[in-house]
Design a protein around this motif. Structure first.
Motif, PDB file in Angstrom:
ATOM      1  N   PRO A 119      51.429  -7.011  -5.194  1.00 44.12           N
ATOM      2  CA  PRO A 119      50.026  -7.414  -5.039  1.00 44.12           C
ATOM      3  C   PRO A 119      49.326  -7.521  -6.396  1.00 44.12           C
ATOM      4  O   PRO A 119      49.553  -6.719  -7.294  1.00 44.12           O
ATOM      5  N   TYR A 120      48.466  -8.527  -6.540  1.00 46.30           N
ATOM      6  CA  TYR A 120      47.764  -8.740  -7.800  1.00 46.30           C
ATOM      7  C   TYR A 120      46.671  -7.709  -8.048  1.00 46.30           C
ATOM      8  O   TYR A 120      46.462  -7.260  -9.173  1.00 46.30           O
ATOM      9  N   LEU A 121      45.936  -7.371  -7.010  1.00 46.85           N
ATOM     10  CA  LEU A 121      44.783  -6.490  -7.155  1.00 46.85           C
ATOM     11  C   LEU A 121      45.194  -5.031  -7.004  1.00 46.85           C
ATOM     12  O   LEU A 121      46.111  -4.712  -6.253  1.00 46.85           O
ATOM     13  N   THR A 122      44.491  -4.153  -7.695  1.00 53.71           N
ATOM     14  CA  THR A 122      44.731  -2.722  -7.559  1.00 53.71           C
ATOM     15  C   THR A 122      43.842  -2.147  -6.463  1.00 53.71           C
ATOM     16  O   THR A 122      42.862  -2.774  -6.043  1.00 53.71           O
ATOM     17  N   ARG A 123      44.172  -0.951  -6.030  1.00 53.82           N
ATOM     18  CA  ARG A 123      43.337  -0.287  -5.018  1.00 53.82           C
ATOM     19  C   ARG A 123      41.924  -0.080  -5.541  1.00 53.82           C
ATOM     20  O   ARG A 123      40.942  -0.200  -4.783  1.00 53.82           O
ATOM     21  N   ALA A 124      41.804   0.181  -6.836  1.00 50.79           N
ATOM     22  CA  ALA A 124      40.487   0.446  -7.424  1.00 50.79           C
ATOM     23  C   ALA A 124      39.568  -0.772  -7.352  1.00 50.79           C
ATOM     24  O   ALA A 124      38.336  -0.623  -7.348  1.00 50.79           O
ATOM     25  N   PHE A 125      40.127  -1.973  -7.288  1.00 50.46           N
ATOM     26  CA  PHE A 125      39.292  -3.172  -7.197  1.00 50.46           C
ATOM     27  C   PHE A 125      38.403  -3.126  -5.962  1.00 50.46           C
ATOM     28  O   PHE A 125      37.227  -3.476  -6.015  1.00 50.46           O
ATOM     29  N   PHE A 126      38.953  -2.687  -4.847  1.00 48.13           N
ATOM     30  CA  PHE A 126      38.184  -2.662  -3.610  1.00 48.13           C
ATOM     31  C   PHE A 126      37.081  -1.602  -3.666  1.00 48.13           C
ATOM     32  O   PHE A 126      36.017  -1.782  -3.064  1.00 48.13           O
ATOM     33  N   ASP A 127      37.323  -0.522  -4.395  1.00 44.51           N
ATOM     34  CA  ASP A 127      36.250   0.461  -4.602  1.00 44.51           C
ATOM     35  C   ASP A 127      35.138  -0.129  -5.464  1.00 44.51           C
ATOM     36  O   ASP A 127      33.949   0.123  -5.222  1.00 44.51           O
ATOM     37  N   GLU A 128      35.531  -0.908  -6.477  1.00 44.81           N
ATOM     38  CA  GLU A 128      34.539  -1.540  -7.351  1.00 44.81           C
ATOM     39  C   GLU A 128      33.643  -2.498  -6.570  1.00 44.81           C
ATOM     40  O   GLU A 128      32.417  -2.468  -6.710  1.00 44.81           O
ATOM     41  N   ILE A 129      34.256  -3.350  -5.743  1.00 49.88           N
ATOM     42  CA  ILE A 129      33.409  -4.310  -5.018  1.00 49.88           C
ATOM     43  C   ILE A 129      32.611  -3.623  -3.916  1.00 49.88           C
ATOM     44  O   ILE A 129      31.536  -4.093  -3.546  1.00 49.88           O
TER      45      ILE A 129
END
Length: 392
Positions: A247-257
């Motif tokens: 996967p391109y995105l990290t788990r932290a990306f979803f926390d950021e958005i």
């Protein structure tokens, strides 16, 4: 004496004021046409480690200033591969390296992992022409001075194509499937525009999907909770590992958005006994809805079509949006009311001989894409002009 435009590179969006960036990205027009070039979205990619060291996407943002004022910016990256772009040049890279050249790193002006058409040369109002010219000239100069093989602007606008071609960039086309809102008052109004066979098929799919044994919810803003992202991360990992390997995105990306972009997000979830078993992530623009990711932990027939395509249409109609863009690829979208649209990119290649070969290739490719769009459109599900009202 005319004041000169100054071009600089920054390796983090923390180095520029969000207001200065967004004055170029959104042109001060309220909600952005799309949220992907906003400071908050690009910074979420950066802070989450989705771009940066080790990802093959090294930020090198372009900033143009006039008299100390930021007049134009561009999301630019030094790329160590051709992944996550959706307008791919793997064959170009292979040919370049077979001829003894070094294709990577290259420069990419784009929104990482996001096949959505939008402005890439971001200018303050009143600086459109000078700002775009300064950014292109600055990017080409960076590539030339660092002996990089090429520069690419992907999913740019037709206005940028016109400006870029005038500056010597090469134009490439591709196609995607989009749903357009013809002023429908309801989903059934949309269905009435389709041929009887297609209309019946969609109704059958929706009934099948909605009979999966649970409920489907649309969540945005404060209705989205951290546990929803926990569930969606599982969906995203499953789809990402099958489609891209990693996967391109990290788990932290979803926390950021979740922290900065909840109001820009539509999360559609299928809940079974209160537990999310499938979901689709969309981003909300001023006039468009953008489908981005989907996944599930349980398979149910037609649930993918319901969550990704039909729920998106429902939302667009209810909120007066003009278009749903459901991401890259997928001719299966055609039967569900999503018609082919042309997408654009611009390219500069440092080696003159290779540039000529690519230019010839692009001439032929543009003609082929135009023909494919025309043919696919003719196979669309909508009634032919003048066709009599049919009955279910």
């Amino acid at each position: 004496m005319t004041e000169q435009i100054e071009i600089s590179l920054i390796d983090s969006l923390d180095a520029i004021d969000a207001g200065d960036w967004d004055a170029c990205a959104t042109r001060g027009e309220g909600a952005p046409e799309d949220p992907f070039v906003t400071h908050r979205f690009l910074l979420a990619l950066e802070r989450s480690g989705s771009v940066g060291a080790g990802t093959g996407w090294q930020p090198s943002y372009l900033v143009a200033r006039l008299g100390g004022e930021v007049i134009a910016v561009a999301p630019m990256y030094a790329k160590g591969h051709s992944q996550g772009e959706y307008i791919f040049d793997h064959n170009w890279a292979h040919a370049y390296e077979q001829a003894g050249g070094r294709y990577y790193p290259k420069l990419q002006i784009a929104v990482p992992f996001t096949p959505v058409t939008g402005r890439r040369l971001l200018t303050r109002p009143g600086f459109e022409e000078t700002g775009m010219a300064a950014l292109v000239q600055g990017a080409v100069e960076v590539a030339s001075q660092n002996a990089l093989s090429s520069l690419h602007l992907t999913f740019c606008t037709e206005e940028e194509v016109t400006a870029g071609e005038a500056m010597g960039l090469m134009h490439r086309t591709g196609q995607q499937f989009h749903w357009d809102n013809a002023g429908y008052g309801s989903f059934d109004d949309f269905l009435q525009a389709l041929s009887s066979r297609k209309r019946k098929n969609i109704r059958k799919e929706r009934a099948q999907a909605q009979g999966f044994g649970g409920e489907i919810v649309q969540l945005t803003g404060e209705a989205i909770r951290p546990e929803h992202w926990d569930a969606f991360w599982q969906f995203y990992q499953d789809t990402g590992s099958r489609k891209w390997g990693t996967p391109y995105l990290t788990r932290a990306f979803f926390d950021e958005i979740h922290d900065t972009m909840r109001d820009d997000v539509l999360l559609v979830l299928a809940l079974k006994d209160g537990r999310a078993i499938a979901g689709a992530l969309n981003f909300i623009g001023r006039t468009r809805l953008f489908g981005r990711y989907w996944g599930c932990t349980e398979y149910h027939p037609s649930l993918h079509f319901e969550l990704c395509y039909y729920q998106a249409i429902d939302y667009a109609i209810a909120h007066g949006l003009d278009r749903v863009e459901a991401g890259a690829q997928g001719e299966h979208k055609l039967a569900r009311g999503y018609l082919p649209n042309t997408v654009h990119s611009l390219h500069w290649i440092r080696d003159p001989g290779f540039a000529r070969a690519v230019s010839d290739y692009l001439d032929a490719e543009r003609a082929a894409v135009a023909e494919e769009v025309e043919v696919l459109t003719s196979y669309g599900p909508f009634k032919s002009t003048g066709q009599e009202q049919d009955h279910d």
